[in-house]
Design an enzyme around this catalytic site. Structure first.
Site, PDB file in Angstrom:
ATOM      1  N   GLU A  50       0.868  -1.175   0.000  1.00  0.00           N
ATOM      2  CA  GLU A  50       0.000   0.000   0.000  1.00  0.00           C
ATOM      3  C   GLU A  50       0.901   1.220   0.000  1.00  0.00           C
ATOM      4  OE1 GLU A  50      -2.749   2.595  -0.227  1.00  0.00           O
ATOM      5  OE2 GLU A  50      -1.531   2.779   1.574  1.00  0.00           O
ATOM      6  N   SER A  51       0.887   1.967  -1.086  1.00  0.00           N
ATOM      7  CA  SER A  51       1.869   3.045  -1.271  1.00  0.00           C
ATOM      8  C   SER A  51       1.777   4.105  -0.187  1.00  0.00           C
ATOM      9  CB  SER A  51       1.706   3.684  -2.653  1.00  0.00           C
ATOM     10  OG  SER A  51       0.391   4.184  -2.833  1.00  0.00           O
ATOM     11  N   CYS A  81       4.301  -2.256  -8.706  1.00  0.00           N
ATOM     12  CA  CYS A  81       2.962  -1.922  -8.211  1.00  0.00           C
ATOM     13  C   CYS A  81       3.035  -0.680  -7.300  1.00  0.00           C
ATOM     14  CB  CYS A  81       2.322  -3.117  -7.521  1.00  0.00           C
ATOM     15  SG  CYS A  81       0.522  -2.970  -7.324  1.00  0.00           S
ATOM     16  N   HIS A 180       3.313  -7.755 -10.827  1.00  0.00           N
ATOM     17  CA  HIS A 180       4.066  -8.407  -9.757  1.00  0.00           C
ATOM     18  C   HIS A 180       4.859  -9.600 -10.300  1.00  0.00           C
ATOM     19  CE1 HIS A 180       2.118  -6.481  -6.182  1.00  0.00           C
ATOM     20  NE2 HIS A 180       1.126  -6.315  -7.039  1.00  0.00           N
ATOM     21  N   GLU A 182       7.347 -10.993  -9.029  1.00  0.00           N
ATOM     22  CA  GLU A 182       7.906 -11.780  -7.929  1.00  0.00           C
ATOM     23  C   GLU A 182       7.039 -12.964  -7.520  1.00  0.00           C
ATOM     24  OE1 GLU A 182       5.165  -8.919  -5.916  1.00  0.00           O
ATOM     25  OE2 GLU A 182       6.559  -8.840  -7.597  1.00  0.00           O
TER      26      GLU A 182
END
Length: 201
Positions: A50-51, A81, A180, A182
Site C-alpha cells: 500500500e503506497s 505496483c 508483480h 515476484e
C-alpha cells in the site's frame, strides 16, 4: 563477477518473494529496514503493498530523505505496483509522501479493486524479454498515464478495456512495473534489474 548487493525495502508487501527472485537472478539479496542497510546496497526494490502506508513508514523510520538522496546520486531502484506509485514524480490521486525521481504521472488502483485483478501474457522486449511472453499479474495495480521526455516505455497492456496503458517504464537507473513478477517462477524482470544494477555500479 561479484554478485551485486540488492536490497528489498522490507516494510510491507512481497518482500520474501522479491528476495528469492533476486537470488535466482544472480544477486546477493538483503532486506532493508534501516538507514545503514539502505546505505550498503548497490540497488533497491520497492515492493508492492500500500503506497500510502509505505510512504508514511519511510518518513517515520527517517528513510525518505536518504532514499531520495541516493536516487539522486544514481542508485538503481525498481518499483513494482506500489513501488511504481512511490517512484513517480506525480500521482493523479496521491495520498501521502512519495519518493519521486521518475518523470511520470501514475494513477493508483487504475485497473479497479481487488476483484478486478487479472493476468495477461505481456510482450516486453524493452526488458530484454524476447524469447517468450511474460505472465504479468495485476493486483489493484496502477498504470502510467503520462511520461516525460527521458522516460522509455517498456510494455503496454495488450488487450481489454485497458489496452495500450503503460505498465512498465524506465528512466536512467529507475525501473517500474505495474505488475508483480515476484509471485511467479519467472525471474526475467529481476534479471533485467540486476543487469541494470551492474551497469550502474
Amino acid at each position: 563477477m561479484t554478485s551485486p548487493r540488492v536490497g528489498v525495502l522490507a516494510l510491507q508487501g512481497d518482500v520474501r518473494e522479491h528476495l528469492g527472485a533476486l537470488e535466482a537472478a544472480g544477486a546477493h539479496a538483503v532486506p532493508v529496514r534501516r538507514a545503514g542497510e539502505l546505505a550498503a546496497v548497490d540497488g533497491l526494490i520497492l515492493p508492492g503493498g500500500e503506497s500510502t502506508a509505505i510512504g508514511k513508514l519511510l518518513v517515520v523510520l527517517d528513510l525518505l530523505a536518504q532514499l531520495r538522496e541516493q536516487i539522486g546520486a544514481g542508485l538503481p531502484v525498481y518499483g513494482s505496483c506500489a513501488g511504481m506509485v512511490l517512484l513517480a514524480d506525480r500521482v493523479a490521486d496521491a495520498h501521502g509522501p512519495l519518493v519521486g525521481g521518475m518523470d511520470v504521472t501514475v494513477r493508483r488502483n487504475a485497473f479497479g479493486r481487488q476483484v478486478d485483478s487479472f493476468e495477461e501474457d505481456l510482450l516486453a522486449p524493452g526488458l530484454g524479454i524476447v524469447d517468450a511472453p511474460l505472465r504479468a499479474v495485476y493486483i489493484r495495480a496502477p498504470w502510467v498515464e503520462e511520461v516525460g521526455d527521458g522516460v522509455e516505455v517498456l510494455a503496454r497492456v495488450r488487450s481489454g478495456r485497458a489496452a495500450g496503458r503503460i505498465v512498465a517504464a524506465r528512466q536512467g537507473a529507475l525501473l517500474v512495473t505495474a505488475f508483480h513478477p515476484e509471485i511467479s517462477d519467472d525471474a526475467r524482470v529481476h534479471r533485467a534489474f540486476v543487469h541494470l544494477v551492474r551497469a550502474h555500479a
